[in-house]
Design a protein around this motif. Structure first.
Motif, PDB file in Angstrom:
ATOM      1  N   ALA A   1      87.400 -19.423   8.873  1.00  0.00           N
ATOM      2  CA  ALA A   1      86.005 -19.712   8.512  1.00  0.00           C
ATOM      3  C   ALA A   1      85.707 -21.203   8.691  1.00  0.00           C
ATOM      4  O   ALA A   1      84.631 -21.575   9.179  1.00  0.00           O
ATOM      5  CB  ALA A   1      85.739 -19.288   7.068  1.00  0.00           C
ATOM      6  N   GLN A   2      86.651 -22.050   8.319  1.00  0.00           N
ATOM      7  CA  GLN A   2      86.490 -23.493   8.490  1.00  0.00           C
ATOM      8  C   GLN A   2      86.295 -23.827   9.968  1.00  0.00           C
ATOM      9  O   GLN A   2      85.412 -24.608  10.334  1.00  0.00           O
ATOM     10  CB  GLN A   2      87.745 -24.194   7.936  1.00  0.00           C
ATOM     11  CG  GLN A   2      87.557 -25.625   7.536  1.00  0.00           C
ATOM     12  CD  GLN A   2      88.851 -26.199   6.990  1.00  0.00           C
ATOM     13  OE1 GLN A   2      89.402 -27.093   7.618  1.00  0.00           O
ATOM     14  NE2 GLN A   2      89.335 -25.731   5.864  1.00  0.00           N
TER      15      GLN A   2
ATOM     16  N   GLU B   1      90.351 -18.264   5.363  1.00  0.00           N
ATOM     17  CA  GLU B   1      89.669 -19.507   4.982  1.00  0.00           C
ATOM     18  C   GLU B   1      89.712 -20.535   6.117  1.00  0.00           C
ATOM     19  O   GLU B   1      88.716 -21.199   6.400  1.00  0.00           O
ATOM     20  CB  GLU B   1      90.293 -20.103   3.715  1.00  0.00           C
ATOM     21  CG  GLU B   1      90.128 -19.257   2.465  1.00  0.00           C
ATOM     22  CD  GLU B   1      91.124 -18.096   2.369  1.00  0.00           C
ATOM     23  OE1 GLU B   1      90.832 -17.145   1.616  1.00  0.00           O
ATOM     24  OE2 GLU B   1      92.174 -18.117   3.046  1.00  0.00           O
TER      25      GLU B   1
ATOM     26  N   GLU C   1      85.216 -21.819  12.326  1.00  0.00           N
ATOM     27  CA  GLU C   1      83.942 -21.276  12.793  1.00  0.00           C
ATOM     28  C   GLU C   1      82.765 -22.144  12.391  1.00  0.00           C
ATOM     29  O   GLU C   1      81.747 -22.171  13.074  1.00  0.00           O
ATOM     30  CB  GLU C   1      83.766 -19.849  12.268  1.00  0.00           C
ATOM     31  CG  GLU C   1      84.713 -18.866  12.936  1.00  0.00           C
ATOM     32  CD  GLU C   1      84.745 -17.497  12.278  1.00  0.00           C
ATOM     33  OE1 GLU C   1      84.280 -17.357  11.119  1.00  0.00           O
ATOM     34  OE2 GLU C   1      85.261 -16.559  12.923  1.00  0.00           O
ATOM     35  N   GLN C   2      82.910 -22.880  11.295  1.00  0.00           N
ATOM     36  CA  GLN C   2      81.834 -23.740  10.807  1.00  0.00           C
ATOM     37  C   GLN C   2      81.870 -25.144  11.409  1.00  0.00           C
ATOM     38  O   GLN C   2      80.919 -25.894  11.286  1.00  0.00           O
ATOM     39  CB  GLN C   2      81.892 -23.832   9.284  1.00  0.00           C
ATOM     40  CG  GLN C   2      81.597 -22.523   8.606  1.00  0.00           C
ATOM     41  CD  GLN C   2      81.846 -22.574   7.115  1.00  0.00           C
ATOM     42  OE1 GLN C   2      82.240 -23.595   6.568  1.00  0.00           O
ATOM     43  NE2 GLN C   2      81.640 -21.445   6.455  1.00  0.00           N
ATOM     44  N   GLY C   3      82.952 -25.501  12.033  1.00  0.00           N
ATOM     45  CA  GLY C   3      83.049 -26.841  12.622  1.00  0.00           C
ATOM     46  C   GLY C   3      84.476 -27.344  12.592  1.00  0.00           C
ATOM     47  O   GLY C   3      85.411 -26.604  12.871  1.00  0.00           O
TER      48      GLY C   3
END
Length: 130
Positions: free
Chosen positions: A11-12, A8, A14-16
């Motif tokens: 992913a956070q 998680e 990778e998204q910004g």
């Protein structure tokens, strides 16, 4: 690897931007000795009127020493811990970490603690293998 990053959190990232509280939680879980040591020092500083609080007790094992070194050697980890606990960290030798009140970095106590002279005076043979 210093931190056990969850899927998680990855992913956070990778998204910004990463939420600071999520990063601090990862540090707390990955480096529990370092986190608890700094938390305890920050609590001592808040509860008292001393200019700083520091630890002079060596870690119980090299694993804990490694946690402390990893936490303080990383600008991101160190900065997040400083903001989270509302302190300024200073580090000497392989286990003497201190917490100061923010804004005291130009004062005589912080300057003395972080000076070259203090570093030399706080050396001893048992520290040389750190």
């Amino acid at each position: 690897m210093s931190l056990n990053v969850t899927p998680e959190l990855l992913a956070q990232a990778e998204q910004g931007e990463i939420r600071e509280q999520d990063f601090v939680a990862t540090v707390r879980e990955s480096l529990p000795y370092a986190y608890e040591l700094i938390a305890g020092l920050a609590g001592s500083l808040r509860e008292g009127d001393a200019e700083f609080a520091d630890n002079q007790t060596p870690p119980p094992s090299e694993a804990e020493r490694g946690q402390l070194l990893r936490a303080l050697a990383s600008d991101a980890i160190r900065g997040n811990l400083e903001r989270h606990f509302g302190v300024t960290l200073a580090f000497m030798n392989c286990h003497r970490v201190a917490v100061f009140r923010p804004g005291t970095e130009e004062g005589p106590t912080y300057t003395r603690f972080t000076s070259t002279r203090s570093q030399i005076l706080n050396q001893s043979p048992e520290f040389r293998d750190c």
